[in-house]
Design a protein around this motif. Structure first.
Motif, PDB file in Angstrom:
ATOM      1  N   UNK A   1     -47.536  17.388  18.433  1.00  0.00           N
ATOM      2  CA  UNK A   1     -46.829  16.338  17.704  1.00  0.00           C
ATOM      3  C   UNK A   1     -46.996  16.619  16.216  1.00  0.00           C
ATOM      4  N   UNK A   2     -45.884  16.553  15.460  1.00  0.00           N
ATOM      5  CA  UNK A   2     -45.997  16.731  14.014  1.00  0.00           C
ATOM      6  C   UNK A   2     -46.629  15.475  13.405  1.00  0.00           C
ATOM      7  N   UNK A   3     -46.847  15.414  12.099  1.00  0.00           N
ATOM      8  CA  UNK A   3     -47.523  14.251  11.509  1.00  0.00           C
ATOM      9  C   UNK A   3     -46.848  12.900  11.746  1.00  0.00           C
TER      10      UNK A   3
ATOM     11  N   UNK B   1     -35.243  15.966   2.363  1.00  0.00           N
ATOM     12  CA  UNK B   1     -35.927  17.228   2.061  1.00  0.00           C
ATOM     13  C   UNK B   1     -35.560  18.223   3.140  1.00  0.00           C
ATOM     14  N   UNK B   2     -35.727  19.507   2.829  1.00  0.00           N
ATOM     15  CA  UNK B   2     -35.427  20.519   3.834  1.00  0.00           C
ATOM     16  C   UNK B   2     -36.230  21.780   3.586  1.00  0.00           C
ATOM     17  N   UNK B   3     -36.192  22.661   4.580  1.00  0.00           N
ATOM     18  CA  UNK B   3     -36.790  23.984   4.472  1.00  0.00           C
ATOM     19  C   UNK B   3     -35.834  24.976   5.125  1.00  0.00           C
ATOM     20  N   UNK B   4     -35.612  26.084   4.441  1.00  0.00           N
ATOM     21  CA  UNK B   4     -34.810  27.181   4.990  1.00  0.00           C
ATOM     22  C   UNK B   4     -35.780  28.258   5.475  1.00  0.00           C
TER      23      UNK B   4
ATOM     24  N   UNK C   1     -43.523  21.535   8.101  1.00  0.00           N
ATOM     25  CA  UNK C   1     -42.701  22.493   8.828  1.00  0.00           C
ATOM     26  C   UNK C   1     -42.560  23.809   8.066  1.00  0.00           C
ATOM     27  N   UNK C   2     -42.582  23.798   6.742  1.00  0.00           N
ATOM     28  CA  UNK C   2     -42.560  25.050   5.976  1.00  0.00           C
ATOM     29  C   UNK C   2     -43.825  25.853   6.258  1.00  0.00           C
ATOM     30  N   UNK C   3     -44.959  25.171   6.381  1.00  0.00           N
ATOM     31  CA  UNK C   3     -46.203  25.867   6.708  1.00  0.00           C
ATOM     32  C   UNK C   3     -46.128  26.485   8.107  1.00  0.00           C
ATOM     33  N   UNK C   4     -45.389  25.858   8.998  1.00  0.00           N
ATOM     34  CA  UNK C   4     -45.285  26.351  10.375  1.00  0.00           C
ATOM     35  C   UNK C   4     -44.275  27.481  10.507  1.00  0.00           C
ATOM     36  N   UNK C   5     -43.065  27.312   9.973  1.00  0.00           N
ATOM     37  CA  UNK C   5     -41.989  28.297  10.213  1.00  0.00           C
ATOM     38  C   UNK C   5     -41.696  29.190   9.011  1.00  0.00           C
ATOM     39  N   UNK C   6     -42.321  28.922   7.870  1.00  0.00           N
ATOM     40  CA  UNK C   6     -42.064  29.709   6.662  1.00  0.00           C
ATOM     41  C   UNK C   6     -40.970  29.084   5.828  1.00  0.00           C
ATOM     42  N   UNK C   7     -40.761  29.638   4.654  1.00  0.00           N
ATOM     43  CA  UNK C   7     -39.765  29.106   3.734  1.00  0.00           C
ATOM     44  C   UNK C   7     -40.397  28.152   2.743  1.00  0.00           C
TER      45      UNK C   7
END
Length: 124
Positions: free
Chosen positions: A113-115, A47-50, A31-37
């Motif tokens: 679909x994500x992984x 885990x998380x991504x901002x 998701x970081x690769x998709x939305x940044x952060x």
């Protein structure tokens, strides 16, 4: 034309979207690769991504049970500049495209679909 006329303040604000999953580390990186952060592994089960630009945090929480069925009750729409280009890049990262790009009067979208099989849409 849609307006916020008549909108009232709510009791709270959206802080983060939490996804139950089997591999929080992998999904945070996807998701970081998709939305940044930058992905952050707070604990082995969280885990998380901002994402940038004030978007809500996406968090990934380890749960013991697997995903039941394909259809989510909630999914995220991700606005991208080029659906075909984003689709190809995401497939390389482990996503799966569901069907073809759909067109309507509002624009276009691609179901993905994500992984771990969580449904989301690329929109334009």
């Amino acid at each position: 034309m849609v307006t916020n006329e008549g909108a009232t303040a709510g009791m709270g604000r959206l802080d983060e979207v939490v996804v139950d999953c089997a591999d929080p580390v992998r999904l945070a990186r996807f998701w970081a690769a998709l939305v940044g952060g930058c992905p952050v592994d707070r604990e082995s089960d969280w885990s998380y991504v901002d994402p940038p630009d004030g978007q809500p945090r996406l968090a990934f929480q380890l749960v013991p049970e697997g995903k039941q069925g394909r259809k989510n009750r909630l999914h995220l729409d991700i606005d991208v500049a080029d659906i075909a280009q984003a689709r190809a890049a995401l497939v390389q990262l482990g996503a799966v495209a569901v069907g073809e790009v759909q067109q309507d009067d509002q624009g276009a979208f691609q179901v993905m679909l994500d992984p771990e099989g969580n449904e989301f849409c690329l929109v334009r």
